[in-house]
Enzyme design. Structure first.
Site, PDB file in Angstrom:
ATOM      1  CB  SER A 243      -0.868  -0.026   1.263  1.00 55.38           C
ATOM      2  OG  SER A 243      -1.361   1.249   1.552  1.00 55.38           O
TER       3      SER A 243
ATOM      4  CE1 TYR B   7      -4.078  -2.564   5.609  1.00 58.26           C
ATOM      5  CE2 TYR B   7      -3.482  -0.242   5.389  1.00 58.26           C
ATOM      6  CZ  TYR B   7      -3.807  -1.455   4.816  1.00 58.26           C
ATOM      7  OH  TYR B   7      -3.848  -1.567   3.445  1.00 58.26           O
TER       8      TYR B   7
ATOM      9  CE  LYS C 128      -1.556  -4.409   3.423  1.00 56.46           C
ATOM     10  NZ  LYS C 128      -1.845  -5.720   2.840  1.00 56.46           N
TER      11      LYS C 128
HETATM   12  N1  UFG Z   1     -12.832  10.964   3.493  1.00 59.50           N
HETATM   13  C1  UFG Z   1     -13.796  11.895   3.819  1.00 59.50           C
HETATM   14  N2  UFG Z   1     -14.973  11.431   4.317  1.00 59.50           N
HETATM   15  C2  UFG Z   1     -15.248  10.117   4.477  1.00 59.50           C
HETATM   16  C3  UFG Z   1     -14.252   9.171   4.130  1.00 59.50           C
HETATM   17  C4  UFG Z   1     -13.050   9.649   3.645  1.00 59.50           C
HETATM   18  O1  UFG Z   1     -13.595  13.101   3.679  1.00 59.50           O
HETATM   19  O2  UFG Z   1     -16.335   9.772   4.952  1.00 59.50           O
HETATM   20  C5  UFG Z   1     -11.564  11.458   2.949  1.00 59.50           C
HETATM   21  C6  UFG Z   1     -10.373  11.075   3.824  1.00 59.50           C
HETATM   22  O3  UFG Z   1     -10.195  12.002   4.849  1.00 59.50           O
HETATM   23  C7  UFG Z   1      -9.257  11.071   2.803  1.00 59.50           C
HETATM   24  C8  UFG Z   1      -9.945  10.636   1.499  1.00 59.50           C
HETATM   25  O4  UFG Z   1     -11.327  10.844   1.703  1.00 59.50           O
HETATM   26  O5  UFG Z   1      -8.801  12.365   2.635  1.00 59.50           O
HETATM   27  C9  UFG Z   1      -9.718   9.178   1.179  1.00 59.50           C
HETATM   28  O6  UFG Z   1     -10.027   8.404   2.309  1.00 59.50           O
HETATM   29  P1  UFG Z   1     -10.199   6.834   2.262  1.00 59.50           P
HETATM   30  O7  UFG Z   1     -10.558   6.376   3.631  1.00 59.50           O
HETATM   31  O8  UFG Z   1     -11.072   6.431   1.148  1.00 59.50           O
HETATM   32  O9  UFG Z   1      -8.737   6.333   1.879  1.00 59.50           O
HETATM   33  P2  UFG Z   1      -7.366   6.557   2.643  1.00 59.50           P
HETATM   34  O10 UFG Z   1      -6.520   7.353   1.708  1.00 59.50           O
HETATM   35  O11 UFG Z   1      -7.490   7.037   4.007  1.00 59.50           O
HETATM   36  O12 UFG Z   1      -6.913   5.049   2.839  1.00 59.50           O
HETATM   37  C10 UFG Z   1      -6.552   4.262   1.797  1.00 59.50           C
HETATM   38  C11 UFG Z   1      -6.849   2.801   2.068  1.00 59.50           C
HETATM   39  C12 UFG Z   1      -6.002   2.277   3.181  1.00 59.50           C
HETATM   40  C13 UFG Z   1      -4.572   2.622   2.954  1.00 59.50           C
HETATM   41  C14 UFG Z   1      -4.405   4.097   2.744  1.00 59.50           C
HETATM   42  C15 UFG Z   1      -3.021   4.517   2.436  1.00 59.50           C
HETATM   43  O13 UFG Z   1      -8.198   2.622   2.401  1.00 59.50           O
HETATM   44  O14 UFG Z   1      -6.147   0.884   3.210  1.00 59.50           O
HETATM   45  O15 UFG Z   1      -5.200   4.479   1.630  1.00 59.50           O
HETATM   46  O16 UFG Z   1      -2.929   5.920   2.376  1.00 59.50           O
HETATM   47  F1  UFG Z   1      -3.796   2.283   3.994  1.00 59.50           F
END
Ligand code: UFG
Length: 340
Positions: free
Chosen positions: A125, A150, A154
């Site tokens: 990841s 998590y 990785k």
């Molecule tokens: N976000 C919102 N509202 C929500 C959900 C997410 O604003 O309800 C925002 C988050 O703050 C972030 C973006 O949308 O800025 C993306 O969030 P995600 O949760 O979809 O994805 P992440 O980038 O946090 O996480 C993903 C994977 C993880 C991995 C990570 C690595 O889900 O498994 O990328 O950066 F570890």
């Protein structure tokens, strides 16, 4: 290389990869304990592939069961997806993550060694980079300490695989560092099935669009980015699935023992831009509010994907809008909400 063991093959990325493997002439064999997927997925994979898929409902921490699969089939390589993936849960329950994510890789590797199976593709990841100083982030960037158990699993799994190469010159590894997978198969037969309230942005957007959720909260609008919201690299899950086919071909054809590749589009997209893309394809306006930052979020990250394009001969084909359209079609195919 024909028979490929796919651990976690009924999950979100695993199921799409199984379909692409069949399309490319491989014979995937699934092992999945259905802890975060459902056996129905298998029926839909089979519909898409027009054939039966060999599958085992087992936990890949169970070496005895794994051994039986390796005895039943002449496995040429492994794609190891099976892992827990909720960042927040890993903070609350780190041992669950260390035990399952690291333990299952070790079990798989031990049994691979017993059967002299030397090729593995590992689901890593972009979380291993934390907040990179330079963007787009390349594979050579420094790996800084992960900010969740998590993410740390990785990093540890990557290191375990690299250490094994040192001890066995025949062992070959591809580490695929995924950026943010979104979307669903264009057929809408398979997609992401988050259990309960989704953690990830796109399922939350589509569930809000479908009325399953009242409103989306945008986590932070005061970041130092184009519009104040976090920036990510959203990659269509079918493009990501195809990268695994290319990774197997790399393992088969290259003399190198280790390939490390970013799998992203190379484009940074803000949360508000993602919402706009959804509004366009769904022809609706999304109910959202700007809220507080979410703990642990990096401000912005997107991939340099030139290495994957050059060395894997892989390219992301789908646009953000196509990915959103497929995510939306998939959401609509799920019908009315039946659970919280
Ligand atoms: N976000 C919102 N509202 C929500 C959900 C997410 O604003 O309800 C925002 C988050 O703050 C972030 C973006 O949308 O800025 C993306 O969030 P995600 O949760 O979809 O994805 P992440 O980038 O946090 O996480 C993903 C994977 C993880 C991995 C990570 C690595 O889900 O498994 O990328 O950066 F570890």
């Amino acid at each position: 290389m024909r028979k490929i063991l796919v651990t976690g093959g009924s999950g979100y990325i695993g199921s799409h990869t199984v379909v692409e493997l069949v399309n490319a002439g491989f014979e995937p064999i699934i092992i999945d304990n259905y802890s975060n997927s459902s056996p129905e997925v298998l029926q839909n994979i089979e519909k898409l592939c027009h054939r039966k898929i060999t599958h085992y409902k087992e936990d890949c921490n169970n070496e005895e069961k794994l051994r039986k699969i390796f005895l039943d089939h002449q496995i040429s390589g492994v794609i190891h997806f099976a892992a827990y993936k909720a960042v927040g849960e890993s903070v609350e329950n780190p041992l669950k993550y260390y035990e399952n994510n690291i333990g299952s890789l070790i079990s798989v590797l031990k049994v691979m060694a017993e059967f002299s199976v030397n090729s593995i593709v590992f689901s890593s990841s972009c979380t291993v980079y934390g907040q990179p100083e330079n963007l787009p982030v390349s594979e050579e960037s420094e790996i800084i300490k992960a900010n969740s158990p998590y993410g740390y699993t990785k990093q540890v799994c990557e290191q375990i695989l690299i250490d094994l190469i040192q001890s066995n010159p025949k062992f070959k590894v591809v580490l695929l560092r995924y950026f943010n997978p979104i979307g669903a198969h264009p057929s809408s037969l398979i997609g992401e099935l988050p259990i309960g309230i989704p953690n990830n942005l796109v399922p939350f957007i589509t569930q809000t669009g479908a009325g399953w959720r009242k409103e989306l909260t945008v986590f932070g609008a005061d970041y130092n980015t184009i519009d104040g919201t976090c920036v990510r690299d959203y990659i269509h899950v079918v493009d990501l699935a195809n990268a695994h086919v290319k990774a197997l071909e790399w393992l088969q054809n290259k003399d190198e023992n280790l390939g490390v590749f970013n799998i992203g589009t190379g484009n940074g997209v803000s949360v508000l831009q993602a919402i706009k893309a959804f509004e366009k394809v769904s022809n609706s306006s999304l109910n959202y509010v700007k809220g507080k930052r979410r703990a642990g979020d990096v401000e912005q990250i997107w991939a340099s994907n030139t290495k994957a394009e050059k060395e894997l001969n892989w390219k992301a084909k789908y646009t953000l809008e196509e990915a959103m359209e497929h995510a939306w079609k998939w959401q609509l195919s799920l019908g009315r909400k039946t659970e919280n």
